[in-house]
Design a protein around this motif. Structure first.
Motif, PDB file in Angstrom:
ATOM      1  N   MET A 175     -12.042   7.705 -41.342  1.00  0.00           N
ATOM      2  CA  MET A 175     -11.945   9.075 -40.823  1.00  0.00           C
ATOM      3  C   MET A 175     -12.815   9.196 -39.571  1.00  0.00           C
ATOM      4  O   MET A 175     -13.999   8.892 -39.583  1.00  0.00           O
ATOM      5  N   ARG A 176     -12.200   9.617 -38.479  1.00  0.00           N
ATOM      6  CA  ARG A 176     -12.916   9.748 -37.214  1.00  0.00           C
ATOM      7  C   ARG A 176     -13.740  11.035 -37.211  1.00  0.00           C
ATOM      8  O   ARG A 176     -13.302  12.070 -37.716  1.00  0.00           O
ATOM      9  N   THR A 177     -14.914  10.971 -36.619  1.00  0.00           N
ATOM     10  CA  THR A 177     -15.842  12.096 -36.589  1.00  0.00           C
ATOM     11  C   THR A 177     -15.957  12.642 -35.172  1.00  0.00           C
ATOM     12  O   THR A 177     -15.398  12.090 -34.218  1.00  0.00           O
ATOM     13  N   ILE A 178     -16.735  13.712 -35.030  1.00  0.00           N
ATOM     14  CA  ILE A 178     -16.924  14.303 -33.711  1.00  0.00           C
ATOM     15  C   ILE A 178     -17.562  13.313 -32.748  1.00  0.00           C
ATOM     16  O   ILE A 178     -17.248  13.301 -31.548  1.00  0.00           O
ATOM     17  N   GLU A 179     -18.428  12.430 -33.251  1.00  0.00           N
ATOM     18  CA  GLU A 179     -19.041  11.426 -32.380  1.00  0.00           C
ATOM     19  C   GLU A 179     -17.980  10.490 -31.803  1.00  0.00           C
ATOM     20  O   GLU A 179     -18.031  10.120 -30.621  1.00  0.00           O
ATOM     21  N   ASP A 180     -17.008  10.095 -32.637  1.00  0.00           N
ATOM     22  CA  ASP A 180     -15.912   9.240 -32.155  1.00  0.00           C
ATOM     23  C   ASP A 180     -15.094   9.969 -31.093  1.00  0.00           C
ATOM     24  O   ASP A 180     -14.723   9.379 -30.064  1.00  0.00           O
ATOM     25  N   TYR A 181     -14.793  11.240 -31.356  1.00  0.00           N
ATOM     26  CA  TYR A 181     -13.997  12.009 -30.393  1.00  0.00           C
ATOM     27  C   TYR A 181     -14.747  12.176 -29.071  1.00  0.00           C
ATOM     28  O   TYR A 181     -14.156  12.053 -27.992  1.00  0.00           O
ATOM     29  N   ARG A 182     -16.031  12.473 -29.152  1.00  0.00           N
ATOM     30  CA  ARG A 182     -16.810  12.621 -27.912  1.00  0.00           C
ATOM     31  C   ARG A 182     -16.820  11.326 -27.112  1.00  0.00           C
ATOM     32  O   ARG A 182     -16.609  11.334 -25.889  1.00  0.00           O
ATOM     33  N   ALA A 203     -21.125   6.979 -19.949  1.00  0.00           N
ATOM     34  CA  ALA A 203     -22.559   7.201 -20.157  1.00  0.00           C
ATOM     35  C   ALA A 203     -22.888   8.676 -20.392  1.00  0.00           C
ATOM     36  O   ALA A 203     -24.028   9.011 -20.724  1.00  0.00           O
ATOM     37  N   GLY A 204     -21.932   9.567 -20.209  1.00  0.00           N
ATOM     38  CA  GLY A 204     -22.164  10.987 -20.454  1.00  0.00           C
ATOM     39  C   GLY A 204     -23.048  11.650 -19.421  1.00  0.00           C
ATOM     40  O   GLY A 204     -23.803  12.567 -19.752  1.00  0.00           O
ATOM     41  N   ARG A 205     -22.938  11.230 -18.156  1.00  0.00           N
ATOM     42  CA  ARG A 205     -23.788  11.823 -17.109  1.00  0.00           C
ATOM     43  C   ARG A 205     -23.205  13.129 -16.570  1.00  0.00           C
ATOM     44  O   ARG A 205     -23.936  13.988 -16.106  1.00  0.00           O
ATOM     45  N   ARG A 206     -21.887  13.251 -16.597  1.00  0.00           N
ATOM     46  CA  ARG A 206     -21.258  14.433 -15.996  1.00  0.00           C
ATOM     47  C   ARG A 206     -20.764  15.436 -17.045  1.00  0.00           C
ATOM     48  O   ARG A 206     -20.587  16.607 -16.725  1.00  0.00           O
ATOM     49  N   TYR A 207     -20.515  14.970 -18.248  1.00  0.00           N
ATOM     50  CA  TYR A 207     -19.972  15.838 -19.289  1.00  0.00           C
ATOM     51  C   TYR A 207     -20.942  15.920 -20.461  1.00  0.00           C
ATOM     52  O   TYR A 207     -21.345  14.901 -21.015  1.00  0.00           O
ATOM     53  N   THR A 208     -21.329  17.133 -20.807  1.00  0.00           N
ATOM     54  CA  THR A 208     -22.247  17.348 -21.927  1.00  0.00           C
ATOM     55  C   THR A 208     -21.457  17.419 -23.235  1.00  0.00           C
ATOM     56  O   THR A 208     -20.237  17.621 -23.235  1.00  0.00           O
ATOM     57  N   ASN A 209     -22.176  17.285 -24.343  1.00  0.00           N
ATOM     58  CA  ASN A 209     -21.532  17.469 -25.645  1.00  0.00           C
ATOM     59  C   ASN A 209     -20.910  18.852 -25.769  1.00  0.00           C
ATOM     60  O   ASN A 209     -19.851  19.021 -26.381  1.00  0.00           O
ATOM     61  N   ALA A 210     -21.573  19.850 -25.194  1.00  0.00           N
ATOM     62  CA  ALA A 210     -21.039  21.213 -25.264  1.00  0.00           C
ATOM     63  C   ALA A 210     -19.678  21.306 -24.563  1.00  0.00           C
ATOM     64  O   ALA A 210     -18.751  21.957 -25.063  1.00  0.00           O
ATOM     65  N   MET A 211     -19.537  20.651 -23.403  1.00  0.00           N
ATOM     66  CA  MET A 211     -18.258  20.642 -22.685  1.00  0.00           C
ATOM     67  C   MET A 211     -17.190  19.932 -23.508  1.00  0.00           C
ATOM     68  O   MET A 211     -16.055  20.408 -23.624  1.00  0.00           O
ATOM     69  N   ASP A 214     -17.116  19.378 -26.777  1.00  0.00           N
ATOM     70  CA  ASP A 214     -16.779  20.130 -27.983  1.00  0.00           C
ATOM     71  C   ASP A 214     -15.887  21.331 -27.650  1.00  0.00           C
ATOM     72  O   ASP A 214     -14.952  21.646 -28.399  1.00  0.00           O
ATOM     73  N   ALA A 215     -16.163  21.983 -26.533  1.00  0.00           N
ATOM     74  CA  ALA A 215     -15.321  23.112 -26.120  1.00  0.00           C
ATOM     75  C   ALA A 215     -13.900  22.625 -25.826  1.00  0.00           C
ATOM     76  O   ALA A 215     -12.920  23.294 -26.179  1.00  0.00           O
ATOM     77  N   GLY A 216     -13.789  21.463 -25.198  1.00  0.00           N
ATOM     78  CA  GLY A 216     -12.473  20.885 -24.927  1.00  0.00           C
ATOM     79  C   GLY A 216     -11.722  20.573 -26.205  1.00  0.00           C
ATOM     80  O   GLY A 216     -10.514  20.820 -26.322  1.00  0.00           O
ATOM     81  N   ILE A 217     -12.425  20.017 -27.198  1.00  0.00           N
ATOM     82  CA  ILE A 217     -11.802  19.699 -28.481  1.00  0.00           C
ATOM     83  C   ILE A 217     -11.355  20.979 -29.181  1.00  0.00           C
ATOM     84  O   ILE A 217     -10.262  21.051 -29.748  1.00  0.00           O
ATOM     85  N   ARG A 218     -12.196  22.013 -29.126  1.00  0.00           N
ATOM     86  CA  ARG A 218     -11.829  23.287 -29.762  1.00  0.00           C
ATOM     87  C   ARG A 218     -10.571  23.888 -29.125  1.00  0.00           C
ATOM     88  O   ARG A 218      -9.786  24.543 -29.796  1.00  0.00           O
ATOM     89  N   GLU A 219     -10.399  23.689 -27.819  1.00  0.00           N
ATOM     90  CA  GLU A 219      -9.200  24.207 -27.162  1.00  0.00           C
ATOM     91  C   GLU A 219      -7.974  23.366 -27.502  1.00  0.00           C
ATOM     92  O   GLU A 219      -6.858  23.889 -27.614  1.00  0.00           O
ATOM     93  N   ALA A 220      -8.165  22.063 -27.671  1.00  0.00           N
ATOM     94  CA  ALA A 220      -7.029  21.174 -27.938  1.00  0.00           C
ATOM     95  C   ALA A 220      -6.489  21.333 -29.356  1.00  0.00           C
ATOM     96  O   ALA A 220      -5.281  21.210 -29.588  1.00  0.00           O
ATOM     97  N   LEU A 221      -7.361  21.601 -30.322  1.00  0.00           N
ATOM     98  CA  LEU A 221      -6.927  21.628 -31.722  1.00  0.00           C
ATOM     99  C   LEU A 221      -5.870  22.700 -32.027  1.00  0.00           C
ATOM    100  O   LEU A 221      -4.896  22.406 -32.730  1.00  0.00           O
ATOM    101  N   PRO A 222      -6.004  23.950 -31.541  1.00  0.00           N
ATOM    102  CA  PRO A 222      -4.938  24.932 -31.830  1.00  0.00           C
ATOM    103  C   PRO A 222      -3.601  24.553 -31.195  1.00  0.00           C
ATOM    104  O   PRO A 222      -2.540  24.856 -31.758  1.00  0.00           O
ATOM    105  N   VAL A 223      -3.639  23.910 -30.028  1.00  0.00           N
ATOM    106  CA  VAL A 223      -2.392  23.468 -29.399  1.00  0.00           C
ATOM    107  C   VAL A 223      -1.759  22.379 -30.255  1.00  0.00           C
ATOM    108  O   VAL A 223      -0.547  22.391 -30.529  1.00  0.00           O
TER     109      VAL A 223
END
Length: 201
Positions: free
Chosen positions: A1-8, A19-27, A29-38
């Motif tokens: 089962m894939r977790t949020i860490e895998d998705y990030r 390396a996560g220099r331009r995109y934060t976890n908050a960004m 996670d917000a992207g994942i939250r938008e994708a899930l209802p679609v």
């Protein structure tokens, strides 16, 4: 089962920012939250439950409230009539406003309901499981990356030294990812329809 860490992590790879220099976890996670209802609109997560009618007011059946984001797709009297209805929920009750019924169910009658549930990812918003099948994870990640890129594009002009064309390029890339996301979802939904109804409905 894939977790949020895998998705990030996979989102960052798709965004070219492992390396996560331009995109934060908050960004992300917000992207994942938008994708899930679609994703849910093409690949609904269904559950069947039985609820007992608590009361009747006019042509409305009173039932226990449902959690946020849960929608009723079908309802029928256990062993009997399918209901046509509209839905309204307040703090205390779920109301099924019935119409075109032969006999209105009375208090104590069990109703069998098919629910559409939100998809969740383990570790995101305290979820304890992931409901997206691993085979669909890449598609959801593509959508999440597109939405995260949109978020970054909206914020990039706030950064000193960034040019408007930087924002336009990011938005163009984001829309390309989101177009691919939607095309893949249509393909998944079509394949599932063929699997369920190989000779058509």
């Amino acid at each position: 089962m894939r977790t949020i860490e895998d998705y990030r992590a996979d989102c960052l790879v798709m965004l070219g920012d492992a390396a996560g220099r331009r995109y934060t976890n908050a960004m992300l996670d917000a992207g994942i939250r938008e994708a899930l209802p679609v994703y849910r609109s093409f690949c609904p997560r269904r559950e069947t439950i039985t609820q007992t009618v608590k009361g009747v007011e006019g042509s409305s059946l009173l039932l226990p409230p449902l959690p946020p984001g849960v929608e009723i797709q079908t309802a029928r009297v256990s062993g009997g009539e399918w209901l046509s209805f509209g839905v309204y929920q307040d703090d205390r009750n779920l109301r099924l406003n019935c119409y075109e019924y032969v006999s209105l169910p009375q208090p104590g009658t069990p109703l069998v309901m098919t629910l559409s549930m939100p998809h969740i990812i383990k570790g995101l918003d305290d979820a304890h499981q992931t409901t997206v099948p691993d085979v669909h994870a890449g598609t959801v990640i593509k959508g999440a990356a597109g939405y995260a890129m949109r978020i970054r594009a909206r914020s990039v002009t706030e950064v000193f030294g960034k040019r408007p064309e930087d924002r336009a390029a990011l938005m163009e890339q984001a829309e390309g990812l989101l177009d691919e996301f939607r095309r893949e979802l249509k393909g998944i939904a079509l394949a599932e329809s063929f699997r369920q109804y190989p000779w058509g409905k």
